[in-house]
Design an enzyme around this catalytic site. Structure first.
Site, PDB file in Angstrom:
ATOM      1  N   HIS A 266       0.739  -1.043   0.082  1.00 25.20           N
ATOM      2  CA  HIS A 266      -0.041  -0.130   0.046  1.00 25.20           C
ATOM      3  C   HIS A 266       0.742   1.246  -0.029  1.00 25.20           C
ATOM      4  O   HIS A 266       1.722   1.568  -0.913  1.00 25.20           O
ATOM      5  CB  HIS A 266      -0.936   0.111   1.239  1.00 25.20           C
ATOM      6  CG  HIS A 266      -2.064   0.778   1.256  1.00 25.20           C
ATOM      7  ND1 HIS A 266      -2.494   1.593   0.295  1.00 25.20           N
ATOM      8  CD2 HIS A 266      -2.942   1.090   2.406  1.00 25.20           C
ATOM      9  CE1 HIS A 266      -3.464   2.476   0.683  1.00 25.20           C
ATOM     10  NE2 HIS A 266      -3.924   2.179   1.847  1.00 25.20           N
ATOM     11  N   HIS A 307      -1.575  -2.485  -9.609  1.00 20.43           N
ATOM     12  CA  HIS A 307      -2.649  -1.913  -8.701  1.00 20.43           C
ATOM     13  C   HIS A 307      -3.766  -2.730  -8.811  1.00 20.43           C
ATOM     14  O   HIS A 307      -4.156  -3.429  -9.745  1.00 20.43           O
ATOM     15  CB  HIS A 307      -2.930  -0.616  -9.377  1.00 20.43           C
ATOM     16  CG  HIS A 307      -3.591   0.312  -8.011  1.00 20.43           C
ATOM     17  ND1 HIS A 307      -5.042   0.279  -7.816  1.00 20.43           N
ATOM     18  CD2 HIS A 307      -3.073   1.143  -7.309  1.00 20.43           C
ATOM     19  CE1 HIS A 307      -5.168   1.046  -6.896  1.00 20.43           C
ATOM     20  NE2 HIS A 307      -3.977   1.554  -6.462  1.00 20.43           N
ATOM     21  N   ASP A 365       2.832   5.744  -6.946  1.00 24.09           N
ATOM     22  CA  ASP A 365       4.026   5.819  -5.976  1.00 24.09           C
ATOM     23  C   ASP A 365       5.404   5.537  -6.776  1.00 24.09           C
ATOM     24  O   ASP A 365       6.550   6.034  -6.187  1.00 24.09           O
ATOM     25  CB  ASP A 365       3.792   4.664  -5.004  1.00 24.09           C
ATOM     26  CG  ASP A 365       2.698   5.153  -3.942  1.00 24.09           C
ATOM     27  OD1 ASP A 365       2.780   6.310  -3.661  1.00 24.09           O
ATOM     28  OD2 ASP A 365       2.149   4.155  -3.656  1.00 24.09           O
TER      29      ASP A 365
END
Ligand code: CMC
Length: 425
Positions: A266, A307, A365
């Protein structure tokens, strides 16, 4: 009343069970399975792959098409025309603020940026080299001790004040975590600066030297916060909702969300991206690591790729990549070897059959890690930055739940342990 229905027929029974189907504004329909319990059956969905745990008006994602909407507004438009505090207002209140509402909101957040002096004592209980997320969990959880008896969660005004406090105090605490780690004095917030400028001020200035904040870096910081502001029912938001469903103190619920965010699958991914790049070390080793990522007997995964929801490009990653280019240009870092390697890795993975077949694209990210490193934020603090950005989303979901109809979240299980047996002897 639901117009559409689903029918479930179970082996051995002649009757089929009628289950209502609900339609959202957009997105997939959901089958209401709540009546199954009365039939002595549960649904089984580890990882909540097919389960809607609530209804929500805050954020919509179409992972196949790469769409992310906050209260209906596309993330690309918000990133282009809005800023983090305005998006926070939007998430909390459902509409964009008027000019006056925005000014008032910015002022209100400014009036809550300081933390109780007593809170500084909490830091002394941590080792200086403790992981910033460990400290963040602790000090945000500690806020509940300061605001508990005065907070009635059934009162909408109290909930709003809790939301303001959290959004305002998170950057202060995040910067305190950093300063404690490097042994510098804590910096008080400055309300004459914007949210992101103030954060960079508390991070990088000291009482003896106050350098001006670069507008390009403050803008990049604001984008990082904005692009992380909400992402519907992800693991940390679901954790906040679950903790909140017991009626727990909201500051404690956010601390629970921070704990859930910490993991590398995460929020910890941005930190993991940089660690992975350091481990790869050189462009010549990219192929070796690509092979590891594809080898099912090897636990290694390409961090910053893939994802649960997006099976095409993460729309946040598109904005983040543009911002990343601006930051690298501003800082003259276009030729930084690690950043060049990251861009090469991105290109190779995007053209790779394994990654293409599985819809594995760079996620937010991948680029946020590179931007944060370029700004000078230490790798271990990356997830703390994510937590700061995600706070308005967490608190908006908590508020939506507490302000509506909700029940304590209590999943069921498929029990596979021993049947009843007697204690020996
Ligand atoms: N590298 C290599 N293979 C991967 C990767 C990856 N990063 N991600 C998924 N796969 C493969 C996986 O092995 C599986 O292959 P197969 O079908 O042959 O078994 C397939 O792709 C589907 O993966 P999954 O594990 O079933 O997908 P998931 O939805 O459970 O996991 C994820 C999603 C984000 C945890 C995963 O893609 C991952 O571990 N990525 C790396 C960590 C990361 O970047 N996380 C940040 C997510 S974005 C920020 C946030 O929302 O918190």
């Amino acid at each position: 009343m639901a117009d559409k229905k689903a029918y479930l027929k179970i082996d051995g029974s002649d009757e089929s069970l009628e289950l209502p189907i609900y339609e959202g504004t957009i997105g997939p329909d959901v089958i209401d399975v709540r009546s199954l319990t009365a039939q002595g059956k549960f649904t089984y969905d580890p990882g909540f792959v097919s389960t809607a745990a609530c209804d929500s008006k805050i954020t919509y994602i179409d992972g196949g098409k790469g769409v992310l909407l906050h209260r209906g507004y596309p993330i690309e438009q918000l990133a282009d025309k809005s800023d983090f505090l305005e998006v926070s207002f939007l998430l909390l209140h459902g509409e964009l603020p008027t000019k006056e509402e925005k000014e008032e909101f910015v002022k209100t957040i400014g009036s809550h940026t300081m933390v109780n002096e007593q809170l500084a004592s909490f830091f002394k209980g941590f080792r200086r080299d403790a992981h910033p997320m460990a400290v963040m969990c602790g000090v945000v959880g500690a806020l509940s001790a300061f605001y508990h008896d005065s907070l009635d969660i059934t009162n909408a005004k109290h909930r709003e004040i809790a939301a303001h406090r959290l959004i305002a105090k998170m950057p202060t605490l995040a910067a305190m975590v950093y300063k404690y780690n490097i042994g510098q004095p804590f910096m008080y917030p400055r309300n004459d600066l914007s949210y992101s400028e103030n954060f960079l001020h508390m991070m990088f200035n000291t009482p003896c030297e106050q350098k001006p904040i670069s507008p390009v870096l403050a803008n990049a910081m604001d984008k990082v916060f904005l692009l992380h502001a909400d992402h519907e029912q992800n693991a940390s938001t679901s954790t906040v909702r679950m903790a909140g469903s017991t009626g727990a103190n909201p500051f404690a619920c956010i601390a629970a969300g921070i704990a859930a965010l910490w993991g590398p699958a995460h929020g910890g991914a941005n930190e993991a991206v940089l660690k992975m790049l350091a481990e790869i070390g050189d462009e010549s080793r990219i192929d070796e690591f690509m092979a590891k990522a594809k080898d099912k007997s090897d636990p290694f995964r390409l961090m910053g790729f893939g994802h649960r929801v997006y099976k095409s490009y993460d729309p946040r990653a598109v904005v983040m990549k543009k911002c990343c280019d601006e930051v690298l240009l501003e800082l003259g870092l276009q030729d930084d070897p690690m950043l060049k390697m990251a861009m090469k890795l991105e290109k190779i993975a995007l053209e790779d059959e394994y990654f293409k077949a599985r819809g594995l694209y760079p996620n937010v990210d991948f680029y946020s890690g590179i931007i944060l490193k370029a700004i000078g934020i230490p790798t271990e603090l990356f997830t703390v930055i994510f937590a700061t950005g995600r706070t308005p989303g967490w608190i908006a979901h908590w508020n939506e739940m507490i302000g509506g109809d909700y029940r304590i979240a209590r999943p069921r299980q498929l029990y596979t342990g021993h049947a009843k047996r007697d204690y020996p002897g």
